[in-house]
Design a protein around this motif. Structure first.
Motif, PDB file in Angstrom:
ATOM      1  N   SER A 379      28.687 -49.744  45.739  1.00 59.04           N
ATOM      2  CA  SER A 379      29.215 -48.278  45.903  1.00 59.04           C
ATOM      3  C   SER A 379      28.848 -47.658  44.568  1.00 59.04           C
ATOM      4  O   SER A 379      28.929 -46.125  44.703  1.00 59.04           O
ATOM      5  CB  SER A 379      30.850 -48.712  45.856  1.00 59.04           C
ATOM      6  OG  SER A 379      31.396 -47.389  45.712  1.00 59.04           O
ATOM      7  N   GLY A 380      28.573 -48.084  43.496  1.00 55.37           N
ATOM      8  CA  GLY A 380      28.081 -47.267  42.346  1.00 55.37           C
ATOM      9  C   GLY A 380      26.688 -46.634  42.589  1.00 55.37           C
ATOM     10  O   GLY A 380      26.532 -45.815  42.014  1.00 55.37           O
ATOM     11  N   LEU A 381      26.080 -47.215  43.509  1.00 53.04           N
ATOM     12  CA  LEU A 381      24.677 -46.801  43.548  1.00 53.04           C
ATOM     13  C   LEU A 381      24.717 -45.598  44.629  1.00 53.04           C
ATOM     14  O   LEU A 381      23.830 -44.839  44.731  1.00 53.04           O
ATOM     15  CB  LEU A 381      23.842 -47.862  44.233  1.00 53.04           C
ATOM     16  CG  LEU A 381      23.329 -48.919  43.165  1.00 53.04           C
ATOM     17  CD1 LEU A 381      22.608 -49.938  43.968  1.00 53.04           C
ATOM     18  CD2 LEU A 381      22.912 -48.130  41.952  1.00 53.04           C
ATOM     19  N   SER A 382      25.932 -45.385  45.066  1.00 56.20           N
ATOM     20  CA  SER A 382      26.186 -44.183  46.063  1.00 56.20           C
ATOM     21  C   SER A 382      25.273 -44.194  47.448  1.00 56.20           C
ATOM     22  O   SER A 382      24.541 -42.960  47.637  1.00 56.20           O
ATOM     23  CB  SER A 382      26.204 -43.022  45.376  1.00 56.20           C
ATOM     24  OG  SER A 382      26.977 -42.904  44.404  1.00 56.20           O
ATOM     25  N   PRO A 383      25.260 -45.187  48.144  1.00 61.30           N
ATOM     26  CA  PRO A 383      24.257 -45.199  49.055  1.00 61.30           C
ATOM     27  C   PRO A 383      24.533 -44.104  50.212  1.00 61.30           C
ATOM     28  O   PRO A 383      23.694 -43.614  50.908  1.00 61.30           O
ATOM     29  CB  PRO A 383      24.373 -46.618  49.834  1.00 61.30           C
ATOM     30  CG  PRO A 383      25.889 -47.211  49.493  1.00 61.30           C
ATOM     31  CD  PRO A 383      26.144 -46.428  47.990  1.00 61.30           C
ATOM     32  N   ALA A 384      25.805 -43.765  50.500  1.00 69.31           N
ATOM     33  CA  ALA A 384      26.097 -42.674  51.325  1.00 69.31           C
ATOM     34  C   ALA A 384      25.557 -41.423  50.919  1.00 69.31           C
ATOM     35  O   ALA A 384      24.880 -40.512  51.933  1.00 69.31           O
ATOM     36  CB  ALA A 384      27.616 -42.467  51.490  1.00 69.31           C
ATOM     37  N   PHE A 385      25.660 -41.014  49.766  1.00 64.84           N
ATOM     38  CA  PHE A 385      25.044 -39.841  49.069  1.00 64.84           C
ATOM     39  C   PHE A 385      23.455 -40.031  48.929  1.00 64.84           C
ATOM     40  O   PHE A 385      22.928 -38.761  49.538  1.00 64.84           O
ATOM     41  CB  PHE A 385      25.437 -39.579  47.696  1.00 64.84           C
ATOM     42  CG  PHE A 385      26.901 -39.382  47.658  1.00 64.84           C
ATOM     43  CD1 PHE A 385      27.441 -38.210  48.486  1.00 64.84           C
ATOM     44  CD2 PHE A 385      27.877 -40.174  46.740  1.00 64.84           C
ATOM     45  CE1 PHE A 385      28.878 -38.082  48.328  1.00 64.84           C
ATOM     46  CE2 PHE A 385      29.182 -39.887  46.758  1.00 64.84           C
ATOM     47  CZ  PHE A 385      29.661 -39.018  47.216  1.00 64.84           C
ATOM     48  N   ILE A 386      23.007 -40.923  49.005  1.00 66.11           N
ATOM     49  CA  ILE A 386      21.395 -41.032  49.099  1.00 66.11           C
ATOM     50  C   ILE A 386      20.779 -40.965  50.577  1.00 66.11           C
ATOM     51  O   ILE A 386      19.854 -40.254  50.775  1.00 66.11           O
ATOM     52  CB  ILE A 386      21.216 -42.538  48.526  1.00 66.11           C
ATOM     53  CG1 ILE A 386      21.258 -42.924  47.165  1.00 66.11           C
ATOM     54  CG2 ILE A 386      19.439 -42.988  49.058  1.00 66.11           C
ATOM     55  CD1 ILE A 386      20.986 -44.145  46.786  1.00 66.11           C
ATOM     56  N   LEU A 387      21.756 -41.354  51.454  1.00 63.59           N
ATOM     57  CA  LEU A 387      21.474 -41.338  53.052  1.00 63.59           C
ATOM     58  C   LEU A 387      21.523 -39.667  53.380  1.00 63.59           C
ATOM     59  O   LEU A 387      20.687 -39.038  53.740  1.00 63.59           O
ATOM     60  CB  LEU A 387      22.244 -41.905  53.929  1.00 63.59           C
ATOM     61  CG  LEU A 387      21.915 -43.438  53.932  1.00 63.59           C
ATOM     62  CD1 LEU A 387      22.906 -44.367  54.756  1.00 63.59           C
ATOM     63  CD2 LEU A 387      20.351 -43.850  54.321  1.00 63.59           C
ATOM     64  N   THR A 388      22.449 -38.991  52.849  1.00 60.58           N
ATOM     65  CA  THR A 388      22.808 -37.614  52.972  1.00 60.58           C
ATOM     66  C   THR A 388      21.723 -36.878  52.467  1.00 60.58           C
ATOM     67  O   THR A 388      21.157 -35.788  52.784  1.00 60.58           O
ATOM     68  CB  THR A 388      24.149 -37.196  52.270  1.00 60.58           C
ATOM     69  OG1 THR A 388      25.072 -38.021  52.854  1.00 60.58           O
ATOM     70  CG2 THR A 388      24.502 -35.986  52.594  1.00 60.58           C
TER      71      THR A 388
END
Length: 556
Positions: A379-388
């Motif tokens: 979660s700390g790697l922010s996968p959702a933000f990376i995809l966005t």
């Protein structure tokens, strides 16, 4: 739109100036900073004025020197007046960048004044970059700036845009075939963004004749001299040179100068997020004095810092505010930059390094009894933000593919292949450039910025990644070091790495934050003024000593 309603992550950490250890009081840091900058300035001025020292690797690539006395006194005085204006605006506006804020936000009046101060700094930066460029006499100064764009040997993007009669859609549809021809110098190694940019300037001047007339009416005498020579020389050439050509060349100069100057806005805001608004504002004045900016105006390299800096700012805001909007904006801005040059691929690598290095500060310890769980680590790697953010890059590519039949992914891949062929035709010795490139990069940054970066890096290493800011200061030089060791840029580092320079100025914000916190106003003004003046001296010495475009052989 936010991912959650919880307070901005680590907001208090990012807006507070770091504590200063007892061994490194603000006064001691200020003294060390001044001495380091003065010594570096002396060294750089000596090297720039000693012809016996080659500016590069002899036999492979060296920057030519300006042999004649090229300094114009009037233009130098104008630049000094602008320098004083930057200093005055900085210390007058410092009161509005106080950390004394309500609920972590500045008061409304201060917010308005901050916007006004930043607008003023952009204007002064615009004129300062041009003023330093104007100090050399003749073709080495303002007179030769339009020549850099006009002659195809420098890039060819302007010529391609002005002489190609095809509609934009047809041009884009055929661009992949052009890149497949394997040019390893200019068009073959770049996406179509620069040609589209010049086509846009051409369309603007064609559609609005009044704009063309206004541009021509505002030409400075030095600009007019250079354009008149181009007009005379075009008689023997294959293309005519008219009002439209003059207007596009001048407009490009101004737009490039403005976008370079506009970089102070995301630069100031990013430093404000990591340390304090005061540190950000004190750092802003150094940007227009980065020697590489004036030396290489109006090369398209000066367009890249804004896109790189804005991408980083939007990503940091996305992570700290948990905002998908900022993540998407980061991707979109990066896409625009990648339409100009693939050099900006380094920016997401820097952000990836930042995300990894900042994990302990953002989510907790990675080792020991209190280490975080695997789920929290992911979660700390922010996968959702990376995809966005990735969507911000991919969606415009798909749109361009559907509308103009241009597969940008293929073009980018071919660009990389063509760029790799450059050193097949221009051999370089890796170990020789290993020592030259960082020195040249430091000269391009200037003495004050270089010393601030080294000092900040030392402070960040000693802090052991206690904050996201420390992680950023380690990520930027760390990724640059990989680029340096890779040998991808052996020659012209001061120009090719311009896109990284605002990130290095931002890294210097750590030392500024620690130094200005607790410093007396008089001591702060004295040391900061020394740094600013030294940065200016080297910028002037650079443009009057180095022929950044090899004008001596321009007409051969």
């Amino acid at each position: 739109m936010s991912a959650s309603n919880r307070p901005a992550e680590s907001s208090s950490l990012e807006t507070q100036a770091p504590e200063t250890s007892r061994e490194e009081t603000p006064s001691r840091l200020g003294w060390l900073l001044a001495v380091g900058v003065l010594a570096t300035t002396l060294l750089q001025v000596i090297v720039l004025n000693l012809p016996a020292i080659p500016l590069g690797v002899p036999g492979e690539w060296t920057w030519p020197r300006i042999e004649e006395d090229s300094l114009q006194v009037i233009e130098l005085i104008v630049a000094l007046v602008l320098l004083a204006a930057i200093g005055g605006l900085t210390f007058w506006g410092l009161r509005f960048f106080s950390t004394d804020e309500k609920d972590g936000k500045p008061q409304t009046d201060d917010r308005i004044m901050r916007v006004a101060c930043l607008a003023g700094m952009v204007v002064l930066s615009f004129f300062m970059i041009g003023a330093i460029r104007a100090v050399p006499i003749g073709i080495h100064g303002t007179t030769g700036t339009t020549w850099v764009t006009y002659y195809p040997r420098m890039s060819g993007y302007y010529t391609e845009a002005m002489k190609d009669p095809r509609p934009v859609g047809e041009f884009l549809a055929g661009y992949e075939e052009v890149v497949r021809e394997g040019d390893f110098l200019h068009q073959g190694t770049h996406p179509p963004g620069l040609i589209l940019y010049f086509r846009g300037l051409k369309g603007l001047c064609t559609s609005f004749p009044a704009l063309t007339s206004s541009i021509l009416a505002m030409e400075s005498p030095a600009l007019s001299d250079g354009l008149e020579i181009l007009d005379q020389l075009s008689v023997a050439g294959p293309f005519t040179f008219g009002r439209l050509d003059r207007a596009v060349l001048v407009l490009n100069l101004w737009v490039t100068e403005f976008l370079a100057a506009l970089t102070v806005v995301p630069l100031t805001l990013l430093i404000g997020r990591f340390w304090s608004p005061r540190a950000g504002w004190l750092s802003a004045g150094f940007w227009p004095l980065v020697p590489a900016l004036a030396l290489f105006l109006p090369k398209s390299d000066l367009l890249l810092p804004l896109f790189g800096m804005a991408t980083v700012l939007f990503w940091i805001l996305a992570v700290q505010k948990r905002s998908y909007v900022f993540a998407f904006l980061a991707g979109c801005v990066l896409w625009f930059g990648l339409m100009i040059s693939l050099a900006l691929l380094v920016v997401p690598v820097i952000l990836a390094a930042f995300m990894l290095l900042s994990l302990p500060a953002r989510i907790g310890p990675m080792t020991g009894a209190e280490r975080v769980s695997f789920g929290k680590l992911v979660s700390g790697l922010s996968p959702a933000f990376i995809l966005t953010a990735g969507a911000g890059v991919v969606l415009p590519c798909l749109l361009l593919w559907g509308v103009a039949d241009l597969n940008l992914f293929t073009v980018w891949w071919l660009n990389l292949e063509n760029h790799a062929a450059f050193y097949d035709h221009n051999p370089r010795t890796w170990w020789k450039w290993l020592g030259v490139n960082p020195v040249e990069f430091a000269f391009g940054l200037g003495p004050a910025v270089s010393v601030l970066v080294v000092g900040s890096l030392v402070q960040a290493v000693r802090s052991r990644l206690r904050s996201q800011a420390d992680a950023f200061v380690l990520a930027v030089p760390g990724v640059w070091a990989l680029l340096w060791l890779s040998g991808k840029n052996m020659g012209e580092a001061a120009r090719l790495w311009i896109f990284l320079m605002p990130l290095f100025v931002a890294c210097g914000g750590l030392l500024i934050a620690r130094w200005q916190e607790g410093s007396e106003t008089r001591s702060l003004a004295r040391t900061w003024g020394i740094c600013l003046l030294c940065q200016f001296i080297v910028a002037v010495a650079t443009v009057t000593g180095i022929d950044g475009f090899d004008f001596s052989t321009f007409l051969r």
